[in-house]
Design a protein around this motif. Structure first.
Motif, mmCIF file in Angstrom:
data_model
loop_
_atom_site.group_PDB
_atom_site.id
_atom_site.type_symbol
_atom_site.label_atom_id
_atom_site.label_comp_id
_atom_site.label_asym_id
_atom_site.label_seq_id
_atom_site.Cartn_x
_atom_site.Cartn_y
_atom_site.Cartn_z
ATOM 1 N N TYR A 1 13.485 161.817 101.638
ATOM 2 C CA TYR A 1 14.493 161.572 100.611
ATOM 3 C C TYR A 1 14.758 162.815 99.761
ATOM 4 O O TYR A 1 15.773 162.891 99.083
ATOM 5 C CB TYR A 1 14.063 160.432 99.677
ATOM 6 C CG TYR A 1 13.921 159.094 100.377
ATOM 7 C CD1 TYR A 1 14.994 158.521 101.053
ATOM 8 C CD2 TYR A 1 12.714 158.404 100.354
ATOM 9 C CE1 TYR A 1 14.869 157.296 101.688
ATOM 10 C CE2 TYR A 1 12.582 157.174 100.980
ATOM 11 C CZ TYR A 1 13.662 156.628 101.649
ATOM 12 O OH TYR A 1 13.529 155.423 102.286
ATOM 13 N N ARG B 1 18.500 154.952 103.551
ATOM 14 C CA ARG B 1 17.507 153.887 103.683
ATOM 15 C C ARG B 1 18.104 152.616 104.271
ATOM 16 O O ARG B 1 17.425 151.879 105.006
ATOM 17 C CB ARG B 1 16.882 153.601 102.311
ATOM 18 C CG ARG B 1 15.657 152.713 102.381
ATOM 19 C CD ARG B 1 14.960 152.637 101.053
ATOM 20 N NE ARG B 1 13.885 151.662 101.090
ATOM 21 C CZ ARG B 1 13.517 150.892 100.068
ATOM 22 N NH1 ARG B 1 14.142 151.003 98.908
ATOM 23 N NH2 ARG B 1 12.548 150.029 100.190
ATOM 24 N N THR C 1 7.366 154.729 108.141
ATOM 25 C CA THR C 1 8.506 154.080 107.488
ATOM 26 C C THR C 1 8.456 152.575 107.699
ATOM 27 O O THR C 1 8.680 151.784 106.766
ATOM 28 C CB THR C 1 9.816 154.664 108.034
ATOM 29 O OG1 THR C 1 9.843 156.071 107.763
ATOM 30 C CG2 THR C 1 11.032 154.009 107.385
ATOM 31 N N GLU D 1 8.040 149.851 104.594
ATOM 32 C CA GLU D 1 8.986 148.771 104.344
ATOM 33 C C GLU D 1 8.332 147.401 104.532
ATOM 34 O O GLU D 1 8.716 146.427 103.880
ATOM 35 C CB GLU D 1 10.206 148.923 105.258
ATOM 36 C CG GLU D 1 10.980 150.230 105.093
ATOM 37 C CD GLU D 1 11.642 150.408 103.736
ATOM 38 O OE1 GLU D 1 11.298 149.676 102.785
ATOM 39 O OE2 GLU D 1 12.506 151.290 103.610
#
Length: 296
Positions: free
Chosen positions: A26, A51, A160, A164
């Motif tokens: 990011y 995202r 990732t 999440e």
């Protein structure tokens, strides 16, 4: 079946380390350049597109729901406008290209193919495959993406997914504790003792000073917040309960990987995450899963 508390805490620790491998994309110049090429230069617009891209061309309402603590009006200023400049598919591939370039810059071309990164990728993917899709739209969307062939990208992909997955459980735990998005932000920031990261979380989620004060007032009325803006013992206990509930909801990947695999993945990821952080990959203002879980 009751999962040992030692494995739950080990999973939280491993996820906290893996967060450093996930979150850096990011904030790298490589990501900014990739999205600027599509005309997406605003930081919020880039973050939402990057995202949310795996979910497809979703509207502002879906992004607000999945991201939880951003004010809907802020999201609606950038979504779906961002999709007029970059398609979700382009956002996904741009994110992966930026990750590849940034990791090669940080580790070098030879190191990204090292046995250590390959081993970490294999372990992280094994954990991530055991996640639950239900009620976790961001995890489910990332899980539907193909696993990259290159080990360093496969590791990022798995990190990732795991980020999440825990985040989805965390939002359920917040709801179960009766904390709305503003109250979650305010209580989280108070638990971080006024750190620079916490101040940025409060500034960048789109809520006004009056709305944040309203959240603090509601927490005070519940006996969770003091007049000087800190958590009461009851407030601190509630935040601990939220993290422990998140641990339980996030148990599947770590139970699947097992204690030895979890410990080994943590060991490998610590060194990699430290190098990423040293290269500026985790600035103080990152919207990251501090304290174990995401107030994303």
């Amino acid at each position: 079946m009751t999962i040992p508390s030692s494995l739950l805490s080990a999973g939280r620790r491993c996820q906290r380390v893996l967060e450093g491998i996930h979150v850096f994309t990011y904030f790298t110049p490589e990501t900014a350049r990739e999205f600027a090429a599509f005309g997406v230069e605003d930081g919020h617009a880039r973050y939402f597109a990057e995202r949310a891209g795996a979910m497809g061309r979703v509207g502002a309402g879906a992004v607000t729901a999945a991201f939880h603590v951003f004010k809907h009006e802020l999201v609606a200023r950038h979504v779906p406008v961002a999709w007029e400049r970059v398609t979700p598919e382009e956002a996904v591939t741009a994110r992966l290209r930026a990750c590849d370039a940034a990791l090669r810059r940080i580790f070098g071309d030879e190191a990204v193919a090292s046995p250590e990164i390959a081993e970490a990728a294999e372990l992280a993917l094994r954990a991530a495959e055991a996640g639950e899709r239900a009620s976790r739209p961001l995890y489910a969307a990332q899980a539907d993406q193909p696993v990259p062939d290159a080990p360093h990208l496969a590791l990022w992909h798995a990190a990732t997914m795991l980020r999440e997955h825990r985040g989805g459980g965390h939002l359920a735990a917040l709801a179960g504790a009766g904390l709305d998005p503003v109250e979650a932000l305010v209580s989280h920031a108070a638990g971080r003792e006024g750190s620079a990261l916490s101040r940025r979380l409060l500034r960048t989620r789109g809520w006004s000073a009056e709305e944040l004060e309203g959240g603090a007032r509601r927490l005070r009325e519940r006996g969770l917040f003091t007049a000087d803006g800190t958590l009461t013992p009851a407030g601190a206990a509630l935040r601990r309960d939220v993290e422990e509930a998140t641990d339980r909801l996030d148990a599947g990947p770590w139970e699947h990987l097992g204690p030895e695999g979890t410990e080994r993945l943590t060991e490998l990821a610590e060194g990699l995450a430290a190098r990423i952080a040293a290269a500026g990959g985790s600035p103080t203002g990152a919207p990251r899963a501090t304290g174990g879980s995401a107030e994303s």
